[in-house]
Structures are given as structure tokens and as C-alpha cells.
Write an enzyme that holds these catalytic residues in place. Structure first.
Site, mmCIF file in Angstrom:
data_model
loop_
_atom_site.group_PDB
_atom_site.id
_atom_site.type_symbol
_atom_site.label_atom_id
_atom_site.label_comp_id
_atom_site.label_asym_id
_atom_site.label_seq_id
_atom_site.Cartn_x
_atom_site.Cartn_y
_atom_site.Cartn_z
ATOM 1 N N LYS A 116 35.529 -38.320 33.115
ATOM 2 C CA LYS A 116 35.865 -37.381 31.753
ATOM 3 C C LYS A 116 35.477 -35.141 32.670
ATOM 4 O O LYS A 116 36.606 -34.897 32.409
ATOM 5 C CB LYS A 116 34.814 -36.980 30.545
ATOM 6 C CG LYS A 116 35.807 -38.709 29.954
ATOM 7 C CD LYS A 116 34.023 -38.771 28.474
ATOM 8 C CE LYS A 116 35.169 -40.247 28.170
ATOM 9 N NZ LYS A 116 34.228 -40.423 26.692
ATOM 10 N N GLN B 241 28.290 -39.364 24.965
ATOM 11 C CA GLN B 241 28.629 -40.783 25.055
ATOM 12 C C GLN B 241 27.604 -41.992 24.502
ATOM 13 O O GLN B 241 26.531 -41.745 24.732
ATOM 14 C CB GLN B 241 28.384 -40.875 26.656
ATOM 15 C CG GLN B 241 28.689 -42.545 27.097
ATOM 16 C CD GLN B 241 30.257 -42.447 27.071
ATOM 17 O OE1 GLN B 241 31.630 -40.908 27.244
ATOM 18 N NE2 GLN B 241 30.919 -43.049 26.942
ATOM 19 N N ASP C 137 34.771 -35.956 19.966
ATOM 20 C CA ASP C 137 35.340 -37.386 20.297
ATOM 21 C C ASP C 137 36.115 -37.058 19.019
ATOM 22 O O ASP C 137 36.188 -38.464 18.727
ATOM 23 C CB ASP C 137 34.063 -37.476 20.670
ATOM 24 C CG ASP C 137 33.731 -38.401 21.777
ATOM 25 O OD1 ASP C 137 34.762 -38.313 22.486
ATOM 26 O OD2 ASP C 137 32.375 -38.793 22.052
HETATM 27 N N1 GUN Z 1 31.852 -44.855 24.527
HETATM 28 C C1 GUN Z 1 32.801 -45.700 24.798
HETATM 29 N N2 GUN Z 1 33.919 -44.958 24.539
HETATM 30 C C2 GUN Z 1 33.499 -43.335 23.867
HETATM 31 C C3 GUN Z 1 33.641 -42.134 23.610
HETATM 32 O O1 GUN Z 1 35.726 -42.357 23.444
HETATM 33 N N3 GUN Z 1 33.392 -41.475 23.133
HETATM 34 C C4 GUN Z 1 31.985 -41.781 23.656
HETATM 35 N N4 GUN Z 1 30.497 -40.633 23.446
HETATM 36 N N5 GUN Z 1 31.206 -42.802 23.763
HETATM 37 C C5 GUN Z 1 31.921 -43.678 23.839
#
Ligand code: GUN
Length: 292
Positions: free
Chosen positions: A52, A96, A119
Site C-alpha cells: 500500500k 491494518q 478503508d
Molecule cells: N486486512 C485485510 N484486508 C484489509 C483491508 O482492506 N484493510 C485493513 N485495514 N486491514 C485489512
């Protein structure tokens, strides 16, 4: 059969986002700034978060990675969230998931300022999305909707089945597919672990979205000829011959199912890269929305 190339489509999206960033720069405006918080040392989570951050650099965003130790207290993480909420330099951020067990995930997600929740996990954003109001759409379902749109797939009145009811993918994509819109208006079945006779239901579907996390669960016997098949699974499976010691395997048995499908996403290179592109898109939207 047409492969829904998430790698190529996400690259196009990133080029469009980079062009928008260049315009902001030319206008002397602040460029988008994404922060990502990670707690602990989970290998897969660290890989996702670094992808990311790397993607931010590719499109000209600023990025900040906040790495906190596994034994970070809930209070300390909530303080960090407050700090990010108050920091005007940060347009959007993510925490995350999963978080270590001693931290209440719900409390943390509720503490995130919905205007910075790129998110789309905060209940305010989820509710707004469900009501078709301006919101941040969670990146994976948003990426799936973009693939349907960019490949001009007819979803009107079609029967879509979503397998898996997670808050991050299954539930939101079931809502989005059923909403009004050119690449929506589907009749949606949301299947889950208590669904009876899943095979019969999947066989009736024109669009299959599998978000289960069980490798090769969807086989050719379950899929109607001509169906659109979207595979959200990304399970790491040990493989001594693979350079990293593991392979990424989807929910769909691609070799079996692809010849029957009209469109299908590969794993890797399907939904996965789209997720990152849509997180960038949400961050750009957060920047634009904070201008007004
Ligand atoms: N864990 C797995 N997928 C995601 C996501 O899209 N965002 C976040 N913050 N954690 C995750």
C-alpha cells in the site's frame, strides 16, 4: 472466456490517479497523504501494508507508515488514532487488521474519524454506503465494482451469489450489487457457512463472487456455463518449489472453472491489485472532499 485483468486495470486506475495528483501539484495544492498503522509482525499484514505504501509513491502521494510493537496497549493505539484524526497533514489512514487479540478492534474502528476512514470500515461509512450516500466504499468490493464497470459486464437483473458474509467483502459487495445503477441492479443471494445446498444456488447464478478463503472451493460442477466468476480468495499455501516457500491460491479452481466462465478473475492478478488501487482512489477522494 475473458480474463478480468486486475493488474492491468489497477495500473490504468493508478495512472488516472497520478494524473489527478499532477494537476493538484500544478495548482499548488497539497497532494494526498495516506497513513497506515500496523501493530505487530504478522508477515502477510506487513506485506500488504508495504504494498500500500509503495503504491502511494507510484502515484505521487505522500505516505506514512506507523509500525507499532505487538505489545502496544489498546490505549496507546487509541492515542495514535486520535493523533492521526487531529493531524491536518494526513488525509486518510488505515489501521491494518487483524489487530492483536488484546486490542478491541471495534473500539479502534469506531475511534477513526469517518472523514479519514479510507478503508470504509467505520459504521458511519458502512451505513452511508448502504443508504447510497457519499461515503468511502471498502476497497475490495469497490475494486470488484470497478472491474464489472470497466469490462462493461451486464449485471442488470442478473442473479448474483456472494459466498461469504465478512464485513470487509461479502456483506458490502452483496449490498453494492443489489443497489440501483448501471453495473448493479442484480438480484443477490448472500450465502454463508449455514447455507443449505450451496451447490444448487451457485449453479443458478449468473455472477459468482467467492470471498471465503478456502482454496479451490468453487469447482466446475458448481458453475453455470457463461457465468461471471469473481475470486476474492487469497490463501497462502506452502509450496517448497515456490521462491517464497508459499503460493497464493484463490477460492476458485481456475483451470476447471475458466473454460465454463464468460469472465473470470485470476489469482493472483485479479481482485488483489484492484484493492490497493481503490484504497488510493479513496485517499484521493478524502483529499478532494477536505478542500470544500
Ligand atoms: N486486512 C485485510 N484486508 C484489509 C483491508 O482492506 N484493510 C485493513 N485495514 N486491514 C485489512
Amino acid at each position: 472466456m475473458i480474463i478480468l485483468d486486475g493488474k492491468k486495470t489497477s495500473q490504468e486506475l493508478k495512472e488516472e490517479i497520478a494524473a489527478d495528483v499532477a494537476v493538484l501539484r500544478q495548482q499548488g495544492k497539497k497532494v494526498p497523504h495516506l497513513a497506515a498503522v500496523i501493530v505487530g509482525n504478522d508477515g502477510a499484514s506487513l506485506t500488504y501494508v508495504s504494498s500500500k505504501v509503495k503504491a502511494c509513491e507510484q502515484v505521487g502521494f505522500q505516505s506514512t507508515l506507523v509500525k507499532l510493537p505487538e505489545d502496544t496497549t489498546e490505549e496507546a493505539l487509541l492515542d495514535k488514532v486520535k493523533e492521526l484524526n487531529a493531524n491536518a497533514e494526513i488525509d486518510g489512514y488505515i489501521v491494518q487488521l487483524p489487530l492483536p487479540r488484546h486490542i478491541d478492534e471495534e473500539k479502534v474502528l469506531l475511534a477513526i474519524d469517518p472523514k479519514k476512514d479510507v478503508d470504509g470500515f467505520h459504521p458511519a461509512n458502512f451505513g452511508r454506503m448502504a443508504l447510497e450516500l457519499e461515503s468511502f466504499i471498502p476497497a475490495t468490493p469497490y475494486g470488484i465494482m470497478q472491474l464489472l464497470e470497466r469490462y462493461d459486464i451486464d449485471t442488470q437483473g442478473k442473479h448474483a451469489i456472494v459466498i461469504g458474509r465478512s464485513h470487509i467483502v461479502g456483506r458490502p459487495i452483496s449490498i453494492l450489487l443489489s443497489q440501483k445503477g448501471k453495473y448493479a441492479n442484480a438480484t443477490v443471494t448472500l450465502a454463508h457457512s449455514r447455507t443449505t445446498d450451496l451447490k444448487t444456488l451457485v449453479l443458478q447464478a449468473d455472477i459468482v463472487v467467492s470471498a471465503l478463503g478456502i482454496p479451490n472451493f468453487v469447482n466446475a460442477d458448481m458453475v453455470k456455463p457463461g457465468a461471471v466468476v469473481i475470486d476474492v480468495g487469497i490463501t497462502r499455501v506452502s509450496d517448497a518449489d515456490a521462491p517464497k516457500g508459499y503460493r497464493i491460491v484463490g477460492d476458485v479452481d481456475f483451470d476447471q472453472v475458466a473454460p465454463k466462465a464468460s469472465f473470470i478473475t485470476p489469482v493472483p492478478g485479479g481482485v488483489g491489485p484492484m484493492t490497493i488501487a481503490m484504497l488510493l482512489k479513496n485517499t484521493l477522494l478524502a483529499r478532494e472532499r477536505s478542500e470544500v
